[in-house]
Design an enzyme around this catalytic site. Sequence first.
Site, PDB file in Angstrom:
ATOM      1  N   ASP A 158      25.918  -4.534  14.505  1.00 29.69           N
ATOM      2  CA  ASP A 158      25.275  -3.375  13.877  1.00 29.69           C
ATOM      3  C   ASP A 158      25.743  -2.062  14.499  1.00 29.69           C
ATOM      4  O   ASP A 158      24.985  -1.132  14.679  1.00 29.69           O
ATOM      5  CB  ASP A 158      23.748  -3.506  13.959  1.00 29.69           C
ATOM      6  CG  ASP A 158      23.024  -2.613  12.958  1.00 29.69           C
ATOM      7  OD1 ASP A 158      23.687  -2.084  12.042  1.00 29.69           O
ATOM      8  OD2 ASP A 158      21.799  -2.443  13.115  1.00 29.69           O
ATOM      9  N   ARG A 182      15.424   8.697  20.920  1.00 30.96           N
ATOM     10  CA  ARG A 182      14.958   8.297  19.596  1.00 30.96           C
ATOM     11  C   ARG A 182      14.512   6.848  19.650  1.00 30.96           C
ATOM     12  O   ARG A 182      15.245   5.974  20.128  1.00 30.96           O
ATOM     13  CB  ARG A 182      16.059   8.465  18.541  1.00 30.96           C
ATOM     14  CG  ARG A 182      15.554   8.181  17.130  1.00 30.96           C
ATOM     15  CD  ARG A 182      16.587   8.504  16.070  1.00 30.96           C
ATOM     16  NE  ARG A 182      17.660   7.524  16.045  1.00 30.96           N
ATOM     17  CZ  ARG A 182      18.493   7.381  15.009  1.00 30.96           C
ATOM     18  NH1 ARG A 182      18.390   8.192  13.968  1.00 30.96           N
ATOM     19  NH2 ARG A 182      19.442   6.475  15.045  1.00 30.96           N
ATOM     20  N   LEU A 183      13.311   6.580  19.174  1.00 32.07           N
ATOM     21  CA  LEU A 183      12.755   5.228  19.161  1.00 32.07           C
ATOM     22  C   LEU A 183      13.136   4.564  17.846  1.00 32.07           C
ATOM     23  O   LEU A 183      12.441   4.680  16.830  1.00 32.07           O
ATOM     24  CB  LEU A 183      11.237   5.274  19.338  1.00 32.07           C
ATOM     25  CG  LEU A 183      10.724   5.902  20.632  1.00 32.07           C
ATOM     26  CD1 LEU A 183       9.197   5.951  20.635  1.00 32.07           C
ATOM     27  CD2 LEU A 183      11.229   5.133  21.845  1.00 32.07           C
ATOM     28  N   ASP A 184      14.259   3.855  17.864  1.00 31.64           N
ATOM     29  CA  ASP A 184      14.772   3.233  16.655  1.00 31.64           C
ATOM     30  C   ASP A 184      13.869   2.081  16.225  1.00 31.64           C
ATOM     31  O   ASP A 184      13.476   1.245  17.029  1.00 31.64           O
ATOM     32  CB  ASP A 184      16.190   2.709  16.916  1.00 31.64           C
ATOM     33  CG  ASP A 184      16.751   1.957  15.734  1.00 31.64           C
ATOM     34  OD1 ASP A 184      17.109   2.612  14.745  1.00 31.64           O
ATOM     35  OD2 ASP A 184      16.813   0.712  15.803  1.00 31.64           O
ATOM     36  N   GLU A 197      11.521   7.017  15.017  1.00 33.80           N
ATOM     37  CA  GLU A 197      12.324   6.875  13.806  1.00 33.80           C
ATOM     38  C   GLU A 197      11.633   5.879  12.892  1.00 33.80           C
ATOM     39  O   GLU A 197      11.544   4.688  13.210  1.00 33.80           O
ATOM     40  CB  GLU A 197      13.736   6.407  14.171  1.00 33.80           C
ATOM     41  CG  GLU A 197      14.697   6.351  12.993  1.00 33.80           C
ATOM     42  CD  GLU A 197      14.924   4.945  12.452  1.00 33.80           C
ATOM     43  OE1 GLU A 197      15.673   4.804  11.478  1.00 33.80           O
ATOM     44  OE2 GLU A 197      14.354   3.992  13.015  1.00 33.80           O
ATOM     45  N   HIS A 239      24.542   7.915   9.726  1.00 39.19           N
ATOM     46  CA  HIS A 239      25.306   6.676   9.771  1.00 39.19           C
ATOM     47  C   HIS A 239      24.780   5.623   8.807  1.00 39.19           C
ATOM     48  O   HIS A 239      25.505   4.707   8.421  1.00 39.19           O
ATOM     49  CB  HIS A 239      25.295   6.114  11.191  1.00 39.19           C
ATOM     50  CG  HIS A 239      23.911   5.851  11.699  1.00 39.19           C
ATOM     51  ND1 HIS A 239      23.004   6.859  11.929  1.00 39.19           N
ATOM     52  CD2 HIS A 239      23.268   4.691  12.006  1.00 39.19           C
ATOM     53  CE1 HIS A 239      21.869   6.337  12.358  1.00 39.19           C
ATOM     54  NE2 HIS A 239      22.002   5.031  12.414  1.00 39.19           N
ATOM     55  N   ASP A 240      23.513   5.706   8.425  1.00 43.39           N
ATOM     56  CA  ASP A 240      22.901   4.689   7.572  1.00 43.39           C
ATOM     57  C   ASP A 240      23.023   5.009   6.083  1.00 43.39           C
ATOM     58  O   ASP A 240      23.305   4.138   5.282  1.00 43.39           O
ATOM     59  CB  ASP A 240      21.427   4.508   7.928  1.00 43.39           C
ATOM     60  CG  ASP A 240      21.227   3.519   9.063  1.00 43.39           C
ATOM     61  OD1 ASP A 240      22.138   2.719   9.316  1.00 43.39           O
ATOM     62  OD2 ASP A 240      20.152   3.541   9.687  1.00 43.39           O
ATOM     63  N   VAL A 288      16.419   0.157  -4.378  1.00 40.61           N
ATOM     64  CA  VAL A 288      17.360   1.063  -3.722  1.00 40.61           C
ATOM     65  C   VAL A 288      16.754   1.536  -2.403  1.00 40.61           C
ATOM     66  O   VAL A 288      15.783   2.282  -2.392  1.00 40.61           O
ATOM     67  CB  VAL A 288      17.680   2.288  -4.610  1.00 40.61           C
ATOM     68  CG1 VAL A 288      18.663   3.213  -3.897  1.00 40.61           C
ATOM     69  CG2 VAL A 288      18.236   1.843  -5.949  1.00 40.61           C
ATOM     70  N   ARG A 343      28.103   0.916   4.203  1.00 40.41           N
ATOM     71  CA  ARG A 343      27.823   2.128   4.967  1.00 40.41           C
ATOM     72  C   ARG A 343      29.074   2.721   5.616  1.00 40.41           C
ATOM     73  O   ARG A 343      29.067   3.894   6.013  1.00 40.41           O
ATOM     74  CB  ARG A 343      26.765   1.835   6.043  1.00 40.41           C
ATOM     75  CG  ARG A 343      25.399   1.505   5.489  1.00 40.41           C
ATOM     76  CD  ARG A 343      24.410   1.130   6.575  1.00 40.41           C
ATOM     77  NE  ARG A 343      24.810  -0.082   7.274  1.00 40.41           N
ATOM     78  CZ  ARG A 343      24.115  -0.625   8.276  1.00 40.41           C
ATOM     79  NH1 ARG A 343      22.998  -0.043   8.694  1.00 40.41           N
ATOM     80  NH2 ARG A 343      24.525  -1.729   8.859  1.00 40.41           N
TER      81      ARG A 343
END
Length: 485
Positions: free
Chosen positions: A47, A194-196, A237, A294-295, A341, A397
């Site tokens: 990822d 950032r708390l992904d 996030e 990026h996503d 989507v 992506r």
Amino acid sequence: MRIAPQLMTYADSMGGDLAALEGLLDGPLYGLFGGLHVLPPFPSSGDRGFAPMTYEEIEPAFGSWADIERLATRRDVLLDVMINHVSRRSPAFEDFLQVGRQSRYADLFITLDKVWPNGDPAAGDVAKIFLRKPDAPFSTVTISSTGEQERIWTSFGTKDWSEQIDLDVTSAQTRALITDWLRSFAGHGVRIIRLDAVGYVIKKAGTSCFMVEPEIYDFLDWIVGVADSFGLVLLPEVHDQYATHEALARHGYWTYDFVLPGLLLHAFATGSARRLGDHLARSPERQFTMLDCHDGIPVRPDLDGILSQGEMLDLADLVQRRGGNVNRILSEAHADGDVDVHQLNCTYYAALDCDDDRYVAARAIQIFARGVPQIYYVGLLAGENDDSAVAQSGEGRAINRHNYSTGEVTVALEQRVVERVLDLIRLRSAEPAFGGSLEVSSPSASSVRMTWTSGDDRCELEVDVESGRSLIKTCHDGVEVQFTP
């Protein structure tokens, strides 16, 4: 707290490594960004960095912690903590795979008996779990030393296996580990974390296991307290309906404006600025804004309640006609109707049909919005869709993840459209009015006006989304100047 505009990039996407990135920031990009978000630069098993094996070192191909420390001497560095999971190839999980519950790391992970006493979730409970992947969020693993099987929680995997293993954030062992991570990051000069995927961290029987209240806020209160003790700022996030971001703001947390990218595209496509103006007027101060990343460009669930399902489908059709592709919601149970989507994969410049004026107008709106503008590196360089990267990787992506050589960056910076965007970033950093308050109004059905005022200083942007025209006015000491960005 006012945080300067940020550049978001992978460690190897602007010149190949962190040293080359530093050279660009100290060279042609000097003085533009007071902040830098380096997407996960750690050793990872998948990822593109979001399956971290360790936070103790930087991936050697990118550089070292010394590079991060140098970058942090003159700017606010933001790094991700994948707070919900670690790599299946992390030392801790590999030890668990060897000896199972005898591992000293066993309590880091979520065996299903932690949530359901018999370890066997009822079908009704599984059906309630918020998923974006097919099947249940569990993986079955075999313990090498005993041959026994364990079922563990893997939010982003399949029923067979996953590259990302969920952490039990309720355990004392995990909380001690998280505390060590934050202490280490602060020691390397990092300022923002950032708390992904933080919305997934609470697992509770009979719930969606996503943003579970009140436990999610108990956890956020705890981790914010730890971060505060190290001088760190935390950015949760969360991809969810806008009401969730309003709730995060009410609790005093920083949040993301994931509505703005899609709503802006909708406004330019329809020529109507009403909903865009309403959204900009209500947005909180403590937010990070983005147009691209990026996503992809968020659609569902981020735009639920903002755009109708028909409007979401129109947006997806628009982006596909302009060369983009769709990241689907693979869990049929949570697709809800005909709109499966999740995100739209396309560079933002291409999504606006490579129209320079509309693109600059969109960036101007982002720059004038409340909060911290975060500019993705491809967007900064007005990049077009990288179809070859999609073909080579099979990853949709990748269309918006082009890796630029230093020479390519230099050439891109010479484009007039890029120079116009750079001027907007300079304006945001230098203009004193941005330290004051924002008023948003709608002079007409197709236009939005954003006016920042601080004392006698004023800076105003007006954009007509139908024509794509924009105008900026500044006023200092009673002298007004107007110009087209």
